[in-house]
Scaffold this active site. Structure first.
Site, short mmCIF file in Angstrom:
data_model
loop_
_atom_site.label_atom_id
_atom_site.label_comp_id
_atom_site.label_asym_id
_atom_site.label_seq_id
_atom_site.Cartn_x
_atom_site.Cartn_y
_atom_site.Cartn_z
N ASP A 47 0.50 -1.07 -0.16
CA ASP A 47 0.24 0.08 -0.32
C ASP A 47 0.98 1.12 0.23
O ASP A 47 1.42 2.13 1.10
CB ASP A 47 -1.18 -0.28 1.12
CG ASP A 47 -1.92 1.72 1.13
OD1 ASP A 47 -2.60 1.58 0.60
OD2 ASP A 47 -1.68 2.23 2.17
N TYR A 52 3.51 9.90 0.35
CA TYR A 52 4.57 8.78 1.94
C TYR A 52 6.24 9.38 1.33
O TYR A 52 7.22 9.46 1.92
CB TYR A 52 4.40 7.03 0.96
CG TYR A 52 2.59 7.22 1.70
CD1 TYR A 52 2.10 8.13 2.26
CD2 TYR A 52 2.36 5.88 2.09
CE1 TYR A 52 0.90 8.12 3.61
CE2 TYR A 52 1.37 5.62 2.12
CZ TYR A 52 0.73 6.15 2.68
OH TYR A 52 -1.13 5.94 3.38
N LYS A 81 -2.00 5.93 -4.06
CA LYS A 81 -3.25 6.82 -4.00
C LYS A 81 -2.92 8.32 -4.81
O LYS A 81 -1.94 8.55 -4.92
CB LYS A 81 -3.36 7.14 -2.93
CG LYS A 81 -3.74 5.89 -1.20
CD LYS A 81 -3.83 5.61 -0.11
CE LYS A 81 -3.43 4.89 0.35
NZ LYS A 81 -1.91 4.17 0.70
N HIS A 114 -7.57 9.84 -2.82
CA HIS A 114 -6.64 9.28 -0.98
C HIS A 114 -7.39 9.81 0.06
O HIS A 114 -8.01 9.47 1.04
CB HIS A 114 -5.18 10.10 -1.17
CG HIS A 114 -4.51 9.35 -0.11
ND1 HIS A 114 -2.81 9.42 0.45
CD2 HIS A 114 -4.67 9.66 1.33
CE1 HIS A 114 -2.30 9.05 1.18
NE2 HIS A 114 -4.18 9.02 2.24
N1 LIG Z 1 -5.33 6.65 3.57
C1 LIG Z 1 -5.46 6.83 4.56
O1 LIG Z 1 -5.88 7.72 4.27
C2 LIG Z 1 -4.20 5.84 5.13
C3 LIG Z 1 -3.53 6.20 6.50
C4 LIG Z 1 -2.67 6.30 7.75
C5 LIG Z 1 -2.44 4.67 7.54
N2 LIG Z 1 -2.75 3.85 6.00
C6 LIG Z 1 -2.28 3.24 5.15
O2 LIG Z 1 -2.40 2.20 6.15
C7 LIG Z 1 -0.71 1.41 6.65
C8 LIG Z 1 -0.70 1.54 8.11
O3 LIG Z 1 -1.24 1.89 9.25
P1 LIG Z 1 -0.02 3.20 9.79
O4 LIG Z 1 0.94 3.01 9.58
O5 LIG Z 1 -0.43 4.15 10.57
O6 LIG Z 1 0.06 2.29 11.05
P2 LIG Z 1 0.21 0.42 11.69
O7 LIG Z 1 0.60 -0.30 10.34
O8 LIG Z 1 -1.57 0.44 12.42
O9 LIG Z 1 0.95 0.87 12.86
C9 LIG Z 1 2.40 1.00 12.42
C10 LIG Z 1 3.58 1.11 13.37
O10 LIG Z 1 3.23 -0.37 14.85
C11 LIG Z 1 4.43 -1.06 14.66
N3 LIG Z 1 4.55 -2.40 14.67
C12 LIG Z 1 4.31 -3.17 13.89
N4 LIG Z 1 3.37 -3.70 13.58
C13 LIG Z 1 4.27 -4.10 14.73
C14 LIG Z 1 3.92 -5.38 15.72
N5 LIG Z 1 4.01 -6.83 15.57
N6 LIG Z 1 4.19 -5.44 17.14
C15 LIG Z 1 4.29 -4.05 17.94
N7 LIG Z 1 4.50 -2.67 17.21
C16 LIG Z 1 4.35 -2.80 16.03
C17 LIG Z 1 5.27 -0.59 14.04
O11 LIG Z 1 6.40 0.79 14.44
P3 LIG Z 1 7.67 -0.96 14.39
O12 LIG Z 1 7.70 -0.46 12.45
O13 LIG Z 1 8.90 -0.42 14.51
O14 LIG Z 1 7.53 -2.06 13.77
C18 LIG Z 1 4.57 1.34 13.72
O15 LIG Z 1 5.11 2.07 14.48
C19 LIG Z 1 0.00 2.82 6.53
O16 LIG Z 1 2.00 2.05 6.21
C20 LIG Z 1 -0.64 3.21 5.29
O17 LIG Z 1 -0.02 2.57 3.63
C21 LIG Z 1 -3.66 4.83 4.85
#
Ligand SMILES: NC(=O)c1ccc[n+]([C@@H]2O[C@H](COP(=O)([O-])OP(=O)(O)OC[C@H]3O[C@@H](n4cnc5c(N)ncnc54)[C@H](OP(=O)(O)O)[C@@H]3O)[C@@H](O)[C@H]2O)c1
Length: 325
Positions: A47, A52, A81, A114
């Site tokens: 994704d 980004y 996006k 997005h």
């Molecule tokens: N459409 C939108 O508006 C939108 C908005 C936000 C996000 N997104 C997409 O969604 C994706 C995921 O969401 P997100 O990046 O907000 O957050 P997420 O995946 O919910 O959380 C990422 C965080 O959790 C930690 N983490 C990951 N796996 C873990 C585990 N097994 N145990 C403990 N900690 C863990 C990571 O740290 P480490 O890297 O140190 O493991 C990082 O700090 C984004 O990368 C993006 O592609 C889209």
């Protein structure tokens, strides 16, 4: 390779992996290696997004995985996006072409709008990756008078050209989608939304499914990725340390993160966790071949608190826009 399960998209019949990998906040310097590792670890859905600021490196990671025979292009499901500054009908296609060029791909599997928010245009030649919610140097958020209908028509043309196999939306609410369903010739295949136990949005999800649209969840771990950005995230109890999640994890001999991800994929909601850590990257794929039971689902349902972390009204965004109201 880790097991994978899929949902099928309505118009094309394409199979979209239920467990993917997110690219937000991966520094360009880490990104090629991270994406290569993610694919090697077993992720098949990536994704990405223009905003980004790492699409060149995402593309290099994909290229390396294909060149080294880890995967074939057709086995990958690449999502990206369109950023808010390119909603105008004259700007959608050049912005998309720029993304294909940066990613080094002939096509993407899914192209999303997005946010349903047209922002003031900044030409690609002036700044790329694009500015965020505020134009570079501006202290005030400026809209662009550009209807979503025009933007969607251009996105449909990209789908018709085959350069995006599927098209969809992110951060749209029911009202915006209802309007869209009155004029679209190609229905959005996917809605990507913030979705975790603190923000379950059950009525939205159920309605979207009834339209034949699949749901992709972002920020499945709740507050953790917003800690440096938003006050609400700092005030919320970390989901991975919540007693309800921890006791379910202990019961199934899984990690808290696996419980949070399983909760979505078990209901056919795609997840896209991001991790820079190899062990966590692997663990986050361990969401198939076991199930949460009725009592687990009931306990998690009880955590819903309407808590949104990716909230445009947070001071961190610097804009005055209650998008989700
Ligand atoms: N459409 C939108 O508006 C939108 C908005 C936000 C996000 N997104 C997409 O969604 C994706 C995921 O969401 P997100 O990046 O907000 O957050 P997420 O995946 O919910 O959380 C990422 C965080 O959790 C930690 N983490 C990951 N796996 C873990 C585990 N097994 N145990 C403990 N900690 C863990 C990571 O740290 P480490 O890297 O140190 O493991 C990082 O700090 C984004 O990368 C993006 O592609 C889209």
């Amino acid at each position: 390779m880790a097991a994978q399960e899929y949902v099928t998209l309505e118009r094309t019949g394409d199979k979209m992996p239920l467990a993917g990998f997110g690219c937000w906040k991966i520094a360009p310097t880490d990104c090629e290696a991270t994406i290569f590792n993610a694919i090697k670890t077993g992720y098949r859905l990536i994704d990405s997004a223009q905003i980004y600021g790492n699409e060149v490196e995402v593309g290099l990671g994909i290229k390396k995985a294909i060149a080294e025979g880890v995967v074939k292009r057709e086995e990958l499901f690449i999502v990206t996006k369109l950023w808010n500054t390119y909603h105008h009908k004259d700007h959608v296609r050049p912005a998309f072409d720029k993304q294909l060029e940066e990613l080094g791909l002939d096509y993407v599997d899914l192209y999303l709008i997005h946010f349903p928010v047209p922002c003031e245009y900044t030409p690609i030649a002036e700044a790329y990756p694009p500015p965020g919610w505020l134009k570079n140097g501006a202290d005030k958020f400026n809209y662009e008078r550009s209807p979503i209908q025009d933007c969607w028509r251009e996105i449909e043309k990209i789908a018709e050209s085959g350069k995006a196999r599927n098209i969809g939306i992110s951060n749209f609410n029911v009202q915006t989608m209802l309007d869209m369903l009155t004029y679209c010739t190609i229905k959005p295949a996917v809605l990507q939304i913030e979705h975790h136990p603190y923000l379950q949005q059950k009525r939205l999800v159920d309605w979207v499914w009834k339209q034949g649209i699949q749901i992709m969840a972002y920020s499945s771990f709740g507050p953790i990725s917003y800690l440096e950005m938003t006050g609400t995230a700092k005030d919320a109890a970390p989901l991975m340390e919540h007693d309800v999640i921890k006791s379910i994890a202990a019961k199934h001999n899984k990690t808290a993160s696996q419980v949070l991800l399983r909760w979505s994929v078990q209901r056919n909601i795609v997840v896209i966790p991001k991790s820079l850590n190899q062990g966590r990257m692997e663990a986050n794929l361990g969401v198939f071949g076991w199930s949460l039971d009725e009592s687990d689902l009931k306990a998690i349902a009880g955590l819903d608190a309407g808590l949104r972390f990716n909230d445009t009204m947070e001071p961190a965004y610097g804009i005055d826009l209650p998008l989700f109201d």
